[in-house]
Write a protein that holds these residues in place. Structure first.
Motif, mmCIF file in Angstrom:
data_model
loop_
_atom_site.group_PDB
_atom_site.id
_atom_site.type_symbol
_atom_site.label_atom_id
_atom_site.label_comp_id
_atom_site.label_asym_id
_atom_site.label_seq_id
_atom_site.Cartn_x
_atom_site.Cartn_y
_atom_site.Cartn_z
ATOM 1 N N TYR A 88 0.865 -1.188 0.000
ATOM 2 C CA TYR A 88 0.000 0.000 0.000
ATOM 3 C C TYR A 88 0.898 1.233 0.000
ATOM 4 C CZ TYR A 88 -4.251 -2.598 1.119
ATOM 5 O OH TYR A 88 -5.333 -3.440 1.066
ATOM 6 N N CYS A 89 0.506 2.241 -0.773
ATOM 7 C CA CYS A 89 1.298 3.475 -0.742
ATOM 8 C C CYS A 89 0.390 4.659 -1.017
ATOM 9 C CB CYS A 89 2.415 3.430 -1.783
ATOM 10 S SG CYS A 89 3.545 4.829 -1.592
ATOM 11 N N LYS A 90 0.584 5.735 -0.242
ATOM 12 C CA LYS A 90 -0.249 6.923 -0.461
ATOM 13 C C LYS A 90 0.344 7.811 -1.558
ATOM 14 C CE LYS A 90 1.649 9.525 3.523
ATOM 15 N NZ LYS A 90 2.578 10.454 2.880
ATOM 16 N N ASN A 91 1.551 7.494 -1.979
ATOM 17 C CA ASN A 91 2.211 8.327 -2.991
ATOM 18 C C ASN A 91 1.929 7.829 -4.406
ATOM 19 O OD1 ASN A 91 3.280 9.990 -1.083
ATOM 20 N ND2 ASN A 91 5.213 8.874 -0.946
ATOM 21 N N ASP A 92 2.266 8.711 -5.352
ATOM 22 C CA ASP A 92 1.937 8.395 -6.741
ATOM 23 C C ASP A 92 3.140 8.639 -7.660
ATOM 24 O OD1 ASP A 92 0.001 7.306 -8.312
ATOM 25 O OD2 ASP A 92 -0.907 9.226 -8.874
ATOM 26 N N CYS A 93 4.309 8.221 -7.201
ATOM 27 C CA CYS A 93 5.530 8.411 -7.994
ATOM 28 C C CYS A 93 5.289 7.806 -9.385
ATOM 29 C CB CYS A 93 6.713 7.724 -7.317
ATOM 30 S SG CYS A 93 6.945 8.282 -5.616
ATOM 31 N N TYR A 94 5.584 8.581 -10.425
ATOM 32 C CA TYR A 94 5.147 8.187 -11.769
ATOM 33 C C TYR A 94 5.776 6.880 -12.255
ATOM 34 C CZ TYR A 94 3.518 13.048 -11.986
ATOM 35 O OH TYR A 94 2.906 14.244 -11.731
ATOM 36 N N TYR A 95 6.951 6.544 -11.725
ATOM 37 C CA TYR A 95 7.702 5.383 -12.226
ATOM 38 C C TYR A 95 7.352 4.078 -11.510
ATOM 39 C CZ TYR A 95 10.171 7.347 -8.208
ATOM 40 O OH TYR A 95 10.448 7.895 -6.990
ATOM 41 N N CYS A 96 6.630 4.143 -10.414
ATOM 42 C CA CYS A 96 6.581 3.024 -9.478
ATOM 43 C C CYS A 96 5.315 2.170 -9.633
ATOM 44 C CB CYS A 96 6.664 3.586 -8.063
ATOM 45 S SG CYS A 96 6.697 2.321 -6.804
ATOM 46 N N GLY A 97 5.502 0.870 -9.727
ATOM 47 C CA GLY A 97 4.394 -0.052 -9.948
ATOM 48 C C GLY A 97 3.391 -0.124 -8.805
ATOM 49 N N ILE A 98 3.788 0.254 -7.586
ATOM 50 C CA ILE A 98 2.833 0.172 -6.465
ATOM 51 C C ILE A 98 2.266 1.547 -6.087
ATOM 52 C CG2 ILE A 98 3.822 -1.975 -5.587
ATOM 53 C CD1 ILE A 98 5.101 -0.379 -3.287
ATOM 54 N N ARG A 99 2.420 2.511 -6.975
ATOM 55 C CA ARG A 99 1.868 3.856 -6.741
ATOM 56 C C ARG A 99 0.355 3.767 -6.517
ATOM 57 N NH1 ARG A 99 0.981 6.286 -12.562
ATOM 58 N NH2 ARG A 99 0.980 8.235 -11.419
ATOM 59 N N CYS A 100 -0.176 4.757 -5.758
ATOM 60 C CA CYS A 100 -1.572 4.629 -5.324
ATOM 61 C C CYS A 100 -2.563 4.584 -6.478
ATOM 62 C CB CYS A 100 -1.934 5.727 -4.328
ATOM 63 S SG CYS A 100 -1.869 7.371 -5.019
ATOM 64 N N GLY A 160 8.593 -0.860 2.388
ATOM 65 C CA GLY A 160 7.193 -0.802 1.993
ATOM 66 C C GLY A 160 6.839 0.540 1.398
ATOM 67 N N GLY A 161 5.632 0.607 0.854
ATOM 68 C CA GLY A 161 5.111 1.894 0.418
ATOM 69 C C GLY A 161 4.834 2.758 1.645
ATOM 70 N N GLU A 162 4.459 4.002 1.409
ATOM 71 C CA GLU A 162 4.100 4.873 2.547
ATOM 72 C C GLU A 162 2.655 4.554 2.912
ATOM 73 O OE1 GLU A 162 5.252 8.959 2.503
ATOM 74 O OE2 GLU A 162 7.164 8.517 1.536
ATOM 75 N N ASP A 163 2.509 3.738 3.932
ATOM 76 C CA ASP A 163 1.227 3.127 4.270
ATOM 77 C C ASP A 163 0.798 3.601 5.656
ATOM 78 O OD1 ASP A 163 -0.883 1.481 4.852
ATOM 79 O OD2 ASP A 163 0.189 -0.405 4.561
HETATM 80 FE FE1 FES Z 1 5.165 4.677 -2.983
HETATM 81 FE FE2 FES Z 1 6.439 3.625 -4.970
HETATM 82 S S1 FES Z 1 4.950 5.263 -5.057
HETATM 83 S S2 FES Z 1 6.534 3.029 -2.910
#
Ligand code: FES
Ligand code: SAM
Length: 352
Positions: free
Chosen positions: A63-75, A109-112
């Protein structure tokens, strides 16, 4: 400028300016890459001999509250199934890891927000209570000074927080507006001040990255002087806006790793999973460019595929014991030896 002379200077002084680094990045030929790697390996040998340290990676939430454009687990990726490990499951990973010889556990982990400070403190204390001869590394993103302090006092030793890119304009192309480079850098400075062994780092060939950006990253790292640096190639994930961007190059990753070793001679530098993903011998190439750490996966096999930061990640179905044995063979084949001690940075003096 002559590249071989620049490499010799870097080997002697562990210092180059931005223009010199940029010149190397822009002009280096493959026979000069071999020379750069030789010097990087000679430098790591001065401090760490042939040893490669092992860290057990526990990916405890995607789980992650962020939305980094490159990351597969983005929110905003709604196509993945989310999971969290319970304290019991995390302890099972640590138990297995301890039996397999791991003396560092990396909790990533993501920022959860489900994992409140109290929950993280409970996890740290539970591991430390049972395994007081082990180090705990956290990699859970940007938190407040007070949270970092609580985790440190609960027993966390190290913290990985890649800066991602040291160039403001580039940072904005990789992240939504609410994420700021200045905050990430403040976090790194807070972590240092509190007394963690700190790791920064970047992806090589991330979208829009230029050689000048990489030169700035290396100058930033030299100035920050972290105990660890995480560097791996960017790899696209099919559910992100960067899905059609090219995968990072092995050669460029190797050059950046070797330059990092020479600029920060005693740094702990992992041969990353991403490096092993873009090339079957990628991690070995990393070891031969100055890397001295590996981070095999300890997460339960049934959640592995859910922690997909990028496509085709390796070791998805392998049991922890298989990963550990596979990595040891690879280290030996590359001419190095696995060291199962706690593996602090050789220049590290605990503030406590
Ligand atoms: Fe949160 Fe990648 S966007 S871990
Ligand atoms: N949430 C924590 C944080 O922000 O530091 C830790 C997890 S985050 C997924 C760990 C690292 O994965 C990031 O710092 C980033 O550099 C790397 N990463 C994410 N997406 C990637 C991709 N597509 N290719 C390569 N590395 C990636």
């Amino acid at each position: 400028m002559n590249i071989i002379k620049l490499i010799d200077k870097l080997y002697e002084e562990n210092l180059l300016n931005k223009n010199e680094i940029l010149y190397i990045l822009d002009n280096i030929k493959s026979y000069e890459v071999d020379y750069l790697c030789e010097k990087a390996v000679a430098t790591r040998k001065k401090f760490y001999d042939n040893k490669v340290y092992m860290r057990g990676l526990i990916e405890f939430t995607n789980y992650c509250k962020n939305d980094c454009y490159y990351c597969g687990i983005r929110c905003s990726n709604k196509n993945i199934s989310r999971y969290r490990l319970s304290l019991e499951q995390i302890m099972e990973c640590a138990d297995l890891g301890y039996k397999l010889g791991y003396r560092t556990f990396v909790l990533q982990g993501g920022e959860d927000n489900y994992f409140t400070d109290d929950k993280i403190v409970e996890i740290i204390k539970s591991i430390k209570y049972k395994y007081d001869d082990c180090a705990i590394t956290l990699s859970i993103g940007e938190k407040s000074y007070d949270s970092y302090k609580k985790f440190f006092h609960a027993g966390a030793d190290r913290y990985l927080l890649r800066h991602e890119t040291a160039t403001e304009e580039h940072y904005k192309k990789l992240h939504p507006k609410n994420l700021r480079l200045s905050n990430r850098i403040n976090c790194l400075r807070d972590l240092k001040e509190i007394g963690y062994q700190v790791g920064a780092g970047l992806m090589v060939d991330s979208p829009y990255q230029t050689n000048e950006n990489i030169a700035e990253d290396l100058i930033f790292l030299k100035d920050l002087n972290p105990e660890m640096v995480g560097i791996g190639p960017f790899i696209p994930h099919h559910d992100t806006i960067f899905k059609d961007e090219p995968t990072g190059s092995l050669e460029k990753s190797i050059i950046v790793l070797a330059l990092t070793r020479l600029l920060l001679p005693s740094v702990l530098l992992p041969a990353t999973t991403a490096l092993g993903t873009i090339n079957p011998k990628g991690r070995e190439a990393g070891l031969n460019a100055g890397c001295n750490v590996v981070m095999p996966n300890l997460s339960p096999t049934d959640v592995r595929s859910k922690y997909a930061l990028y496509d085709n990640k390796i070791c998805m179905g392998d049991e922890a014991a298989e990963c550990r044995n596979c990595i040891e063979k690879r280290i030996n084949m590359a001419g190095f030896v696995l060291d199962t001690s706690i593996g602090d940075n050789i220049n590290w003096h605990s503030p406590l």
